[in-house]
Design a protein around this motif. Structure first.
Motif, PDB file in Angstrom:
ATOM      1  N   ALA A  70       0.829  -1.201   0.000  1.00 41.50           N
ATOM      2  CA  ALA A  70       0.000   0.000   0.000  1.00 41.50           C
ATOM      3  C   ALA A  70       0.868   1.258   0.000  1.00 41.50           C
ATOM      4  CB  ALA A  70      -0.933  -0.005   1.207  1.00 41.50           C
ATOM      5  N   LEU A  71       1.950   1.260   0.809  1.00 43.58           N
ATOM      6  CA  LEU A  71       2.868   2.400   0.814  1.00 43.58           C
ATOM      7  C   LEU A  71       3.523   2.577  -0.551  1.00 43.58           C
ATOM      8  CD1 LEU A  71       4.748   1.891   4.223  1.00 43.58           C
ATOM      9  CD2 LEU A  71       2.817   3.400   3.752  1.00 43.58           C
ATOM     10  N   LEU A  72       3.964   1.469  -1.138  1.00 45.10           N
ATOM     11  CA  LEU A  72       4.605   1.520  -2.447  1.00 45.10           C
ATOM     12  C   LEU A  72       3.634   2.032  -3.507  1.00 45.10           C
ATOM     13  CD1 LEU A  72       7.152   0.799  -4.121  1.00 45.10           C
ATOM     14  CD2 LEU A  72       6.161  -1.479  -4.430  1.00 45.10           C
ATOM     15  N   THR A  73       2.378   1.615  -3.405  1.00 43.78           N
ATOM     16  CA  THR A  73       1.369   2.068  -4.357  1.00 43.78           C
ATOM     17  C   THR A  73       1.152   3.569  -4.248  1.00 43.78           C
ATOM     18  OG1 THR A  73       0.258  -0.076  -4.285  1.00 43.78           O
ATOM     19  CG2 THR A  73      -1.033   1.803  -5.053  1.00 43.78           C
ATOM     20  N   LEU A  74       1.015   4.058  -3.025  1.00 45.98           N
ATOM     21  CA  LEU A  74       0.833   5.493  -2.820  1.00 45.98           C
ATOM     22  C   LEU A  74       2.024   6.271  -3.370  1.00 45.98           C
ATOM     23  CD1 LEU A  74      -0.547   7.983  -1.618  1.00 45.98           C
ATOM     24  CD2 LEU A  74       0.483   7.390   0.597  1.00 45.98           C
ATOM     25  N   ALA A  75       3.227   5.815  -3.072  1.00 49.02           N
ATOM     26  CA  ALA A  75       4.428   6.498  -3.557  1.00 49.02           C
ATOM     27  C   ALA A  75       4.522   6.447  -5.080  1.00 49.02           C
ATOM     28  CB  ALA A  75       5.675   5.865  -2.934  1.00 49.02           C
ATOM     29  N   THR A  76       4.114   5.323  -5.681  1.00 50.05           N
ATOM     30  CA  THR A  76       4.157   5.184  -7.135  1.00 50.05           C
ATOM     31  C   THR A  76       3.196   6.153  -7.800  1.00 50.05           C
ATOM     32  OG1 THR A  76       4.745   2.848  -6.943  1.00 50.05           O
ATOM     33  CG2 THR A  76       3.858   3.572  -9.043  1.00 50.05           C
ATOM     34  N   ILE A  77       1.995   6.272  -7.244  1.00 49.65           N
ATOM     35  CA  ILE A  77       1.002   7.192  -7.814  1.00 49.65           C
ATOM     36  C   ILE A  77       1.514   8.620  -7.785  1.00 49.65           C
ATOM     37  CG2 ILE A  77      -1.282   8.197  -7.471  1.00 49.65           C
ATOM     38  CD1 ILE A  77      -2.194   5.425  -6.479  1.00 49.65           C
ATOM     39  N   VAL A  78       2.012   9.048  -6.619  1.00 47.51           N
ATOM     40  CA  VAL A  78       2.466  10.440  -6.482  1.00 47.51           C
ATOM     41  C   VAL A  78       3.720  10.675  -7.314  1.00 47.51           C
ATOM     42  CG1 VAL A  78       3.177  12.234  -4.870  1.00 47.51           C
ATOM     43  CG2 VAL A  78       1.437  10.586  -4.187  1.00 47.51           C
ATOM     44  N   ALA A  79       4.623   9.679  -7.371  1.00 47.72           N
ATOM     45  CA  ALA A  79       5.830   9.839  -8.186  1.00 47.72           C
ATOM     46  C   ALA A  79       5.469   9.985  -9.658  1.00 47.72           C
ATOM     47  CB  ALA A  79       6.754   8.637  -7.992  1.00 47.72           C
ATOM     48  N   GLY A  80       4.465   9.230 -10.107  1.00 47.67           N
ATOM     49  CA  GLY A  80       4.023   9.361 -11.487  1.00 47.67           C
ATOM     50  C   GLY A  80       3.449  10.733 -11.767  1.00 47.67           C
ATOM     51  N   ILE A  81       2.698  11.266 -10.810  1.00 51.54           N
ATOM     52  CA  ILE A  81       2.129  12.605 -10.985  1.00 51.54           C
ATOM     53  C   ILE A  81       3.230  13.656 -11.027  1.00 51.54           C
ATOM     54  CG2 ILE A  81       0.603  14.330  -9.951  1.00 51.54           C
ATOM     55  CD1 ILE A  81      -0.883  11.978  -8.618  1.00 51.54           C
ATOM     56  N   SER A  82       4.305  13.448 -10.267  1.00 53.09           N
ATOM     57  CA  SER A  82       5.381  14.441 -10.180  1.00 53.09           C
ATOM     58  C   SER A  82       6.035  14.720 -11.527  1.00 53.09           C
ATOM     59  CB  SER A  82       6.450  13.965  -9.191  1.00 53.09           C
ATOM     60  OG  SER A  82       7.206  12.897  -9.743  1.00 53.09           O
ATOM     61  N   ASP A  83       5.916  13.772 -12.434  1.00 53.59           N
ATOM     62  CA  ASP A  83       6.483  13.972 -13.771  1.00 53.59           C
ATOM     63  C   ASP A  83       5.793  15.115 -14.504  1.00 53.59           C
ATOM     64  OD1 ASP A  83       5.963  12.881 -16.873  1.00 53.59           O
ATOM     65  OD2 ASP A  83       8.039  12.803 -16.191  1.00 53.59           O
ATOM     66  N   LEU A  84       4.496  15.284 -14.248  1.00 55.93           N
ATOM     67  CA  LEU A  84       3.684  16.333 -14.881  1.00 55.93           C
ATOM     68  C   LEU A  84       3.758  16.304 -16.402  1.00 55.93           C
ATOM     69  CD1 LEU A  84       4.196  19.435 -12.529  1.00 55.93           C
ATOM     70  CD2 LEU A  84       2.297  17.819 -12.606  1.00 55.93           C
ATOM     71  N   GLY A  85       3.971  15.115 -16.959  1.00 53.67           N
ATOM     72  CA  GLY A  85       3.970  14.975 -18.402  1.00 53.67           C
ATOM     73  C   GLY A  85       5.232  15.430 -19.106  1.00 53.67           C
ATOM     74  N   THR A  86       6.253  15.855 -18.354  1.00 51.93           N
ATOM     75  CA  THR A  86       7.449  16.404 -18.992  1.00 51.93           C
ATOM     76  C   THR A  86       8.267  15.339 -19.718  1.00 51.93           C
ATOM     77  OG1 THR A  86       8.623  16.183 -16.873  1.00 51.93           O
ATOM     78  CG2 THR A  86       7.639  18.328 -17.379  1.00 51.93           C
ATOM     79  N   THR A  87       8.217  14.076 -19.260  1.00 50.31           N
ATOM     80  CA  THR A  87       8.986  13.026 -19.939  1.00 50.31           C
ATOM     81  C   THR A  87       8.469  12.794 -21.349  1.00 50.31           C
ATOM     82  OG1 THR A  87       9.583  11.927 -17.873  1.00 50.31           O
ATOM     83  CG2 THR A  87       9.641  10.594 -19.871  1.00 50.31           C
ATOM     84  N   GLN A  88       7.159  12.592 -21.478  1.00 50.25           N
ATOM     85  CA  GLN A  88       6.588  12.360 -22.802  1.00 50.25           C
ATOM     86  C   GLN A  88       6.744  13.597 -23.690  1.00 50.25           C
ATOM     87  OE1 GLN A  88       2.655  10.845 -21.434  1.00 50.25           O
ATOM     88  NE2 GLN A  88       3.030   9.192 -22.875  1.00 50.25           N
ATOM     89  N   LEU A  89       6.550  14.776 -23.113  1.00 46.23           N
ATOM     90  CA  LEU A  89       6.706  16.005 -23.902  1.00 46.23           C
ATOM     91  C   LEU A  89       8.133  16.127 -24.421  1.00 46.23           C
ATOM     92  CD1 LEU A  89       5.511  18.766 -24.847  1.00 46.23           C
ATOM     93  CD2 LEU A  89       6.462  19.726 -22.741  1.00 46.23           C
ATOM     94  N   THR A  90       9.105  15.841 -23.562  1.00 47.89           N
ATOM     95  CA  THR A  90      10.511  15.941 -23.965  1.00 47.89           C
ATOM     96  C   THR A  90      10.828  14.951 -25.074  1.00 47.89           C
ATOM     97  OG1 THR A  90      11.139  16.651 -21.740  1.00 47.89           O
ATOM     98  CG2 THR A  90      12.884  15.767 -23.134  1.00 47.89           C
ATOM     99  N   THR A  91      10.335  13.705 -24.950  1.00 49.52           N
ATOM    100  CA  THR A  91      10.580  12.708 -25.985  1.00 49.52           C
ATOM    101  C   THR A  91       9.995  13.160 -27.320  1.00 49.52           C
ATOM    102  OG1 THR A  91      10.535  10.954 -24.323  1.00 49.52           O
ATOM    103  CG2 THR A  91      10.261  10.278 -26.611  1.00 49.52           C
ATOM    104  N   LYS A  92       8.765  13.673 -27.290  1.00 47.94           N
ATOM    105  CA  LYS A  92       8.126  14.144 -28.512  1.00 47.94           C
ATOM    106  C   LYS A  92       8.899  15.296 -29.140  1.00 47.94           C
ATOM    107  CE  LYS A  92       3.741  14.936 -28.448  1.00 47.94           C
ATOM    108  NZ  LYS A  92       2.426  15.405 -27.999  1.00 47.94           N
TER     109      LYS A  92
END
Length: 501
Positions: A70-92
């Motif tokens: 459950a802790l790992l899941t919570l951290a994974t969700i928030v870590a994914g949000i922290s990207d704010l889409g910049t990874t995909q935008l940068t790749t594009k």
């Protein structure tokens, strides 16, 4: 992947859907080589890691590991949000304009650091609100820091993907797991505790991050950190649609385990985690291959004919290998939990039932995840995010109703239903938003292949009485026969690839 007119083969809309002749044989062979190398590395490392993590779960016990999940899941969700889409935008942006690196990375690198620190504090705050205290809250903070660093690694790997350095990216994609595999194996003889396990995860991701930084500097030179507010603001505005997709996908894939631990029990969360771990390993094939198509789709922006050819080609590359894996999970799923020597037969049966439902979810993604990749790589993120947002509300609502009664099975079933809903939306959006025709004929043939595979596997399981490995081998041969008989891959295409230089 470029089309060559005049002296090469050109796209012909009258060709069968997904025909390899939509590309030059050399370009296909090279691209398949990239994909094969990526998949081979993952096959060498990640199944071993899944088996070992099952051992970790068995050693720590369902109660402790369920809470950590459950802790790992919570951290994974928030870590994914922290990207704010910049990874995909940068790749594009890098795929379309290599000069984006020198112009924007002096701002992007410190921006990502700031986002990581901010979201680390947010993770701990959300954990406190959900009721975690003391040592569990500390473990949440350490786990979240490691996952935020993993997100930064994915961001930097996007640079390699955009510049088509797929083999280097493939090696980095498995390095963290390989290091963690070695560290956990070293811990097993001396005694494994949750604290030591979390520490090993942190060391593995830290080393991988440092190595990637060195490689980026070697390939592209030193990047001075000169953040500019106007650039940062523009990047965040441009990445907002992608950020919404990251948010909704993170919630959609992970919220079940967190809700199980909070609404039902840590044991039910642990059962679900054991099944989902295998799903996550299988889905790694998609998350490894689809970024390659993401970069290709982005490079072909504004050229729907080329995108259509890529889509039809990718449909088979993405779907066919997973048909066998899903069949194995449905008919022999109990074999994947052989590590749980401290679990009761009822607990193993519960995990197997979850696995079978979740593998049907894998089947849906195998058929339709590439359509999401096409949409998000061509600036159609907003409708995709609305689709997934709707599925999240449906999933959470069904979880509240069904989880208290059916536990982990409810989470697995709800995930499957939402995947079907979202995939139907992809099929509706693609031709309307991108102008790319759907390969209905190929989808039908692939569906018939899977039905035939399941029918053959049922007969083998019921009447043949073979050892499981011989049964699986026979089913694999039957799958290849179906693929050839139904025209999913033609002999002429294989000969063309073998003859290309």
């Amino acid at each position: 992947m470029r089309l060559i007119s005049g002296r090469g083969l050109v796209l012909n809309h009258t060709l069968p859907s997904g025909s390899f002749t939509d590309f030059t044989p050399c370009s296909i062979k090279r691209f398949l080589g990239n994909i094969s190398f990526v998949v081979l590395l993952n096959l060498l490392v990640k199944p071993g890691w899944v088996v070992l993590e099952n051992v970790v779960q068995d050693r720590l016990g369902h109660e402790v590991f369920g809470t950590f999940t459950a802790l790992l899941t919570l951290a994974t969700i928030v870590a994914g949000i922290s990207d704010l889409g910049t990874t995909q935008l940068t790749t594009k942006r890098l795929a379309a304009s290599p000069g984006f690196f020198q112009e924007y990375f002096p701002t992007l690198l410190p921006l990502r650091i700031g986002l990581g620190v901010g979201f680390l504090l947010a993770t701990v705050g959300v954990g406190w609100v959900l009721g975690y205290r003391g040592h569990w809250l500390l473990l949440l903070a350490i786990t979240a820091a490691g996952l935020l660093l993993t997100q930064y690694i994915l961001f930097l790997r996007g640079v390699l993907q955009a510049h088509q350095r797929f083999n280097t990216d493939a090696m980095l994609s498995v390095l963290e797991r390989l290091l963690l595999l070695g560290l956990v194996l070293a811990l097993l003889p001396v005694g494994l505790s949750l604290d030591r396990y979390v520490g090993a995860r942190t060391i593995a991701v830290g080393f991988t991050f440092l190595l990637l930084v060195v490689l980026i500097r070697r390939f592209y030179g030193r990047v001075s950190l000169r953040p500019q507010w106007l650039q940062a603001r523009q990047v965040l505005l441009d990445s907002l649609p992608l950020a919404l997709i990251t948010l909704v996908y993170g919630l959609n894939e992970r919220v079940d385990m967190l809700m199980l631990e909070r609404l039902v029990s840590s044991k039910e969360a642990s059962y679900y985690a054991a099944a989902y771990r295998w799903v996550d390993a299988v889905m790694m094939y998609l998350w490894t291959v689809l970024p390659l198509f993401f970069a290709r789709f982005a490079r072909a922006t504004g050229r729907p004919d080329e995108q259509q050819s890529l889509l039809w080609f990718g449909q088979r590359v993405v779907t066919v290998p997973l048909l066998f894996v899903v069949g194995f999970g449905l008919f022999r799923g109990e074999l994947l939990f052989f590590q749980f020597g401290h679990s009761t037969p009822a607990e193993v049966a519960r995990m197997t039932q979850c696995l079978q439902l979740l593998f049907l979810n894998v089947l849906v993604h195998a058929f339709f995840a590439i359509y999401s990749t096409l949409l998000t790589s061509t600036d159609h993120e907003k409708p995709v995010s609305w689709l997934v947002t709707g599925s999240i509300f449906l999933n959470v609502a069904m979880n509240f109703v069904l989880m208290p009664r059916f536990g982990a099975l409810a989470g697995a079933l709800n995930t499957l239903l939402c995947a079907v809903l979202v995939s139907g939306g992809y099929l509706w959006l693609v031709p309307r938003r991108t102008g790319v025709r759907l390969p209905w004929g190929m989808l039908l043939r692939l569906a018939l292949v899977f039905v035939g595979l399941c029918g053959g596997w049922y007969l083998l399981r019921t009447y043949a009485g073979l050892p499981w490995w011989l049964e699986a081998g026979a089913a694999g041969l039957w799958l290849l026969a179906l693929v050839a008989a139904l025209g999913v891959v033609k002999v002429s295409e294989i000969r063309q690839l073998r003859g290309s230089k």
